[in-house]
Design an enzyme around this catalytic site. Structure first.
Site, PDB file in Angstrom:
ATOM      1  CG  HIS A  52      -2.028  -0.948   1.182  1.00 49.65           C
ATOM      2  ND1 HIS A  52      -3.137  -0.811   1.976  1.00 49.65           N
ATOM      3  CD2 HIS A  52      -2.237  -2.059   0.432  1.00 49.65           C
ATOM      4  CE1 HIS A  52      -3.979  -1.798   1.727  1.00 49.65           C
ATOM      5  NE2 HIS A  52      -3.449  -2.579   0.789  1.00 49.65           N
ATOM      6  CD  GLU A  54      -2.041   4.229   3.186  1.00 51.06           C
ATOM      7  OE1 GLU A  54      -3.223   4.490   3.467  1.00 51.06           O
ATOM      8  OE2 GLU A  54      -1.715   3.413   2.295  1.00 51.06           O
ATOM      9  CB  CYS A  82      -6.841  -0.416   5.182  1.00 46.16           C
ATOM     10  SG  CYS A  82      -5.084  -0.889   5.039  1.00 46.16           S
ATOM     11  CB  CYS A  85      -2.230   1.770   6.055  1.00 47.87           C
ATOM     12  SG  CYS A  85      -1.767   0.884   4.545  1.00 47.87           S
TER      13      CYS A  85
END
Length: 150
Positions: A52, A54, A82, A85
């Site tokens: 992801h 992040e 999410c 993260c």
């Protein structure tokens, strides 16, 4: 640089993800006004659920300062993080999270959970959302419309 400048940079990271046919999310980690880490979604190209924006930005920032703890840093993300993260943001000891669009299906900050508001966490991350929300939402809508052939 100011908040909008950092959010604009995060959006430019999301645009790179879009061009690579990844879900267009971008993230930027900043320390003392200086960008020390950038990332965009790479889940498909890296065949990794952990790729992801992040996580990539946090990893890049940690390498940049040679420390996994990102004290006195903030992260700017185009989409509400999410749970995975959000936990990484806490574990990295980031001080502040700024995000753009809400994520009604998996957003762990305001939408389906209020993870960062949990008093049992070992680190407090201050956050605010809705920054450049329109721009952050538009690139996501454009991406998913293209996937649905609309």
């Amino acid at each position: 640089m100011y908040l909008d400048d950092h959010m604009s940079l995060a959006i430019s990271m999301a645009e790179i993800a879009y061009e690579k046919d990844e879900v267009p999310v971008g993230a930027v980690v900043v320390k003392n006004g200086e960008v020390i880490g950038k990332g965009f979604n790479n889940v498909i190209s890296k065949n990794s659920v952990t790729a992801h924006a992040e996580i990539i930005a946090i990893n890049n920032a940690s390498r940049s300062i040679n420390n996994y703890r990102l004290k006195n840093c903030e992260i700017y993300v185009t989409l509400e993080p999410c749970h995975m993260c959000a936990k990484a943001i806490v574990d990295a000891r980031l001080d502040y999270l700024y995000f753009g669009a809400n994520e009604p299906k998996t957003g762990a900050i305001e939408s389906i959970d209020q993870f960062l508001s949990n008093n049992n966490l070992n680190h407090k991350v201050t956050f605010s959302g809705g920054h450049m929300k329109k721009e952050s939402s538009e690139i996501l809508k454009k991406f998913f419309r293209s996937k649905r052939g609309l």
